[in-house]
Design a protein around this motif. Structure first.
Motif, short mmCIF file in Angstrom:
data_model
loop_
_atom_site.label_atom_id
_atom_site.label_comp_id
_atom_site.label_asym_id
_atom_site.label_seq_id
_atom_site.Cartn_x
_atom_site.Cartn_y
_atom_site.Cartn_z
N THR A 71 -6.81 10.34 2.39
CA THR A 71 -6.65 9.52 1.19
C THR A 71 -5.54 8.52 1.45
O THR A 71 -4.39 8.91 1.72
CB THR A 71 -6.28 10.41 -0.02
N ASP A 73 -2.67 5.92 0.73
CA ASP A 73 -1.74 5.53 -0.33
C ASP A 73 -1.88 4.03 -0.63
O ASP A 73 -1.75 3.60 -1.77
CB ASP A 73 -0.30 5.83 0.10
N SER A 96 -9.29 5.53 -3.40
CA SER A 96 -9.32 6.76 -4.22
C SER A 96 -8.48 6.53 -5.46
O SER A 96 -7.88 5.45 -5.64
CB SER A 96 -8.75 7.93 -3.44
N ALA A 97 -8.40 7.55 -6.31
CA ALA A 97 -7.69 7.40 -7.58
C ALA A 97 -6.23 6.98 -7.37
O ALA A 97 -5.70 6.17 -8.12
CB ALA A 97 -7.76 8.71 -8.36
N ASP A 98 -5.60 7.48 -6.31
CA ASP A 98 -4.18 7.21 -6.11
C ASP A 98 -3.90 6.08 -5.12
O ASP A 98 -2.76 5.88 -4.71
CB ASP A 98 -3.47 8.48 -5.61
N THR A 99 -4.94 5.40 -4.71
CA THR A 99 -4.76 4.34 -3.72
C THR A 99 -4.30 3.05 -4.41
O THR A 99 -4.90 2.63 -5.40
CB THR A 99 -6.09 4.07 -2.97
N ASN A 121 -6.82 1.30 -10.68
CA ASN A 121 -5.91 1.40 -9.53
C ASN A 121 -4.75 0.43 -9.67
O ASN A 121 -4.85 -0.59 -10.35
CB ASN A 121 -6.65 1.10 -8.24
N GLU A 122 -3.69 0.77 -8.97
CA GLU A 122 -2.59 -0.16 -8.88
C GLU A 122 -3.01 -1.32 -7.95
O GLU A 122 -3.52 -1.07 -6.86
CB GLU A 122 -1.39 0.59 -8.29
N LYS A 160 5.54 2.07 -6.09
CA LYS A 160 4.76 1.96 -4.85
C LYS A 160 5.00 0.63 -4.15
O LYS A 160 4.98 0.55 -2.92
CB LYS A 160 3.27 2.11 -5.15
#
Lengths: 326, 326
Positions: A71, A73, A96-99, A121-122, A160
């Motif tokens: 996954t 970042d 992904s959800a946290d990417t 997403n960010e 991030k």
């Protein structure tokens, strides 16, 4: 925990900045297109006039983001912004959800496509101020500069983003986190909108010659970008035209990236830099006659390039007569 | 009594129209520059797709108008209108009290120079609508068309103008006498102002491709010429833009004369066609942003051509770096 990064697009920008993140300790994988085989076998050699020479061995070398294991970042999109490249499709398989979806790319008004595609997403928008060239597959020459500007969309600076800035700084280059990255994009366009197309349309003049010969024209194009930026909500500094003119006078006579693309037969970022600015002006009812002209002429130039390809087709007949009316 | 004519400039236009006057019985002398030796020895060979092939032996072949023997009824200036050519100086030595000064040349606002230089002579302004090329020194290929428009300055049609028209008609081509020749010059510019420079700036596109790709841009440039012409006192037909667009769609895809000059490394009539239009607009306070843009880009293109010459100079160093800021 090791930061996991996937770089998409391994031209000069993707290869160089990817190598910096690896240098700073991140786990950096890459998606290559044409350079897949050589990069898979040998990784990258980075030759930087500022930072020395090193090799960059990606943790994974992929031909498609869908093959990414783990996954990410951050997914960093580093391709040119040209109509034949589907930015969203390139990135999507690895998101992904946290990417965080990061793009280090040229042009204005290129944000919404990514915001719409990845609403949960960010999204981090990035600008690179750098001289670097892909010498050959897997070999990148970093000539000068290298500063990055990163910021979240909509305007913010997330944890991030700060973390990514830190990694870049650890690797030895300057990286600023901007609360107004969309405005920064228009600022950069103030320089790009005149000098990139004029370098091509002039037949290959370096920046200083363009400026010395046609400063008023260059200034007027810059002013049109200023006006459009203001209308779309990005008030640029009042001195931005003067500052850009002065800076260009004090630089050595450079070839622009668009001229290098043109000379190498690569597609140019005409739409990202000019087309999007012109369309924004039209949408908001802002007059931009000089940009309209330069854009129309770039489209003609691109058409001629397409014709040159056709010429190699045996069915193509070149026009031979002279016009009677001139 | 035989009509005596001196042709100055023996490119395609001067050689072809001079040969027609000789065909019609006039005594036609020529002033040649680079073609002096071959023309002195062999005269001209005219190969016309419309009128057949013939030779034209001038009554005098001169390298300077000052050497002309006799008194010319007409001196016909047929050079290109470019800054390096001093039109008045070329003509003056052969101009007597009874000589009509005729120029068959492109461009707008090129009249005053001749009116001021020869205030006591009849001045006849001419426009040629023709496809012809100088194949080599003394050899002219006439591909198609050939119509002339002649008229006196200020607006009138004199006996001498009618007489010249008759000679041309006798030789087999169409020649109209116009009471508004300065207006005709602006009319012709409506077509020339977009298609000539766009053919060069696009990198060599023929007219039809330019039109199909950028009709709105072409129309807007034409409209600017219309506006300038009106401001300077030449009201053009309301339909002139539509008519020019339609006519260009129905013609084969031609290369413009400016593109041929560009491809052959000859100077282009940028100032006569664009520069004079832009300066007239500025003087009268008429906005012409598209013409301004096209003119600025043509000046850059000409600068690049000059740089290419410099490149053969061993002291010249080409810029090599890429710009950091794009």
């Amino acid at each position: 925990m090791t930061t996991k990064v996937l770089i998409i697009g391994t031209g000069a920008i993707g290869g160089f900045y990817g190598s910096l993140l690896a240098k700073a300790g991140a786990d950096v994988a890459v998606v290559c297109r044409s350079d897949y085989e050589p990069v898979k076998q040998h990784g990258f050699i980075i030759d930087s006039h500022m930072l020395g020479t090193w090799t960059f061995t990606p943790s994974q070398v992929l031909s498609n983001a869908a093959d990414y294991k783990g996954t990410a970042d951050y997914v960093l999109l580093c391709t040119k912004v040209i109509p034949s490249v589907d930015r969203v499709a390139l990135v999507r398989p690895a998101v992904s959800a946290d990417t965080a979806v990061v793009f280090i790319q040229n042009g204005v008004e290129i944000e919404q496509e990514m915001l719409s595609a990845f609403p949960d997403n960010e999204i981090i928008s990035g600008l690179a101020f750098i001289c670097c060239n892909r010498v050959k597959p897997g070999e990148i020459l970093h000539l000068a500069y290298g500063r990055l500007a990163l910021g979240n969309l909509p305007d913010a600076v997330s944890h991030k983003t700060r973390r990514l800035c830190e990694l870049f700084r650890q690797s030895g280059i300057d990286c600023i986190a901007s609360e107004n990255i969309a405005t920064e994009r228009w600022k950069k366009c103030v320089w790009n909108a005149p000098f990139n197309p004029l370098s091509v349309l002039s037949g290959g003049l370096p920046t200083l010659d363009i400026l010395q010969s046609q400063e008023a024209f260059v200034r007027s194009i810059m002013q049109e970008i200023y006006n459009i930026a203001e209308a779309v909500g990005h008030r640029l500094p009042d001195t931005i035209v003067d500052v850009n003119i002065e800076n260009t006078y004090s630089m050595p006579p450079y070839k622009t990236s668009m001229l290098l693309d043109y000379e190498n037969g690569h597609p140019m970022e005409t739409e990202a830099i000019l087309g999007n600015a012109v369309r924004t002006a039209k949408r908001l009812g802002i007059a931009s006659p000089l940009l309209d002209s330069v854009y129309a002429l770039m489209k003609l130039r691109e058409l001629k390039l397409a014709e040159l390809h056709k010429k190699y087709n045996p069915l193509y007949r070149e026009p031979v007569s002279q016009h009677p009316d001139d």
